[in-house]
Design an enzyme around this catalytic site. Structure first.
Site, PDB file in Angstrom:
ATOM      1  N   TYR A 106       0.824  -1.213   0.000  1.00 53.81           N
ATOM      2  CA  TYR A 106       0.000   0.000   0.000  1.00 53.81           C
ATOM      3  C   TYR A 106       0.861   1.269   0.000  1.00 53.81           C
ATOM      4  O   TYR A 106       0.619   2.166  -0.808  1.00 53.81           O
ATOM      5  CB  TYR A 106      -0.992  -0.027   1.164  1.00 53.81           C
ATOM      6  CG  TYR A 106      -2.322  -0.646   0.777  1.00 53.81           C
ATOM      7  CD1 TYR A 106      -2.374  -1.924   0.227  1.00 53.81           C
ATOM      8  CD2 TYR A 106      -3.522   0.035   0.944  1.00 53.81           C
ATOM      9  CE1 TYR A 106      -3.572  -2.518  -0.136  1.00 53.81           C
ATOM     10  CE2 TYR A 106      -4.734  -0.545   0.583  1.00 53.81           C
ATOM     11  CZ  TYR A 106      -4.751  -1.817   0.044  1.00 53.81           C
ATOM     12  OH  TYR A 106      -5.938  -2.388  -0.328  1.00 53.81           O
ATOM     13  N   GLU A 129       1.199   6.548  -6.931  1.00 48.40           N
ATOM     14  CA  GLU A 129       0.112   7.493  -7.224  1.00 48.40           C
ATOM     15  C   GLU A 129       0.496   8.947  -6.969  1.00 48.40           C
ATOM     16  O   GLU A 129       0.305   9.818  -7.832  1.00 48.40           O
ATOM     17  CB  GLU A 129      -1.119   7.127  -6.388  1.00 48.40           C
ATOM     18  CG  GLU A 129      -1.732   5.778  -6.721  1.00 48.40           C
ATOM     19  CD  GLU A 129      -2.851   5.421  -5.757  1.00 48.40           C
ATOM     20  OE1 GLU A 129      -3.802   6.226  -5.654  1.00 48.40           O
ATOM     21  OE2 GLU A 129      -2.773   4.359  -5.104  1.00 48.40           O
TER      22      GLU A 129
END
Length: 219
Positions: A143, A151
């Protein structure tokens, strides 16, 4: 839960697991063949866009109560990923060959292969304990990997192109800020929104692995 509903959820999760496995295979095959990370979007971008769009069904599943996930966290994850993928990466060709795309796609694909496989096998009643462990452990690394060098870094790199192209200018013409301003604010609040989801996953980990450990002690 009715047999028909179980069949539907098994089919949905199995298809997602299969789709993300293909994505992971394409990304890694391209990397091995070219010894470069620039081909990730070309090799798997369209498929990942399709899989991520279809994942809105998980928000619906939580909303109507057929799974216990609720609506908030599935919506946060789906909304964040879909905005990143469809509104930025798919629309700005200049960012599609950046290393951040490879990092994000690799982290997403590996995460989802494990997650959907775990869900599907749980429904069938035959999920091995090692898969449950991976499901509630690998996210600790994957994550943050998908978020920071993936991202967020890509959105930051996309800002000059968003400004230059006046991306979604017509849509934002009626409001006192631009899409460039919107993405800038998103970048500032992204870590805080993501932290809520990350801590929620740790709560799930304690709950699921704690139950698994308790069962082993009984045996």
């Amino acid at each position: 839960m009715s047999h028909l509903l179980k069949l539907y959820l098994f089919a949905y999760n199995s298809l997602q697991a299969f789709g993300w496995t293909i994505s992971l295979f394409r990304i890694l095959s391209c990397f091995i063949a070219t010894k470069s990370v620039i081909g990730a979007y070309a090799s798997a971008g369209d498929l990942i866009c399709l899989l991520q769009t279809c994942a809105f069904l998980e928000v619906v599943h939580g909303a109507i109560g057929i799974v216990p996930s609720g609506v908030l966290f599935p919506m946060m994850q789906w909304g964040g990923r879909t905005h990143f993928l469809l509104a930025i990466v798919r629309r700005i060709h200049e960012v599609q060959e950046l290393s951040a795309v490879f990092i994000t796609f690799f982290a997403w694909s590996l995460t989802e292969v494990i997650r959907y496989s775990h869900y599907a096998l749980n429904i069938s009643g035959g999920c091995p304990s090692w898969l449950t462990y991976l499901r509630y452990t690998l996210f600790i690394v994957l994550y943050p990997m998908g978020l920071a060098p993936g991202e967020m870094w890509l959105m930051y790199q996309a800002l000059p192109y968003i400004k230059e192209k006046n991306l979604y200018g017509d849509f934002f013409a009626s409001v006192p800020f631009s899409y460039y301003n919107f993405v800038t604010v998103v970048l500032l609040i992204y870590p805080f929104l993501w932290l809520n989801l990350y801590l929620h996953l740790f709560k799930q980990r304690r709950s699921k692995l704690g139950k698994q450990h308790h069962k082993k002690k009984k045996i």
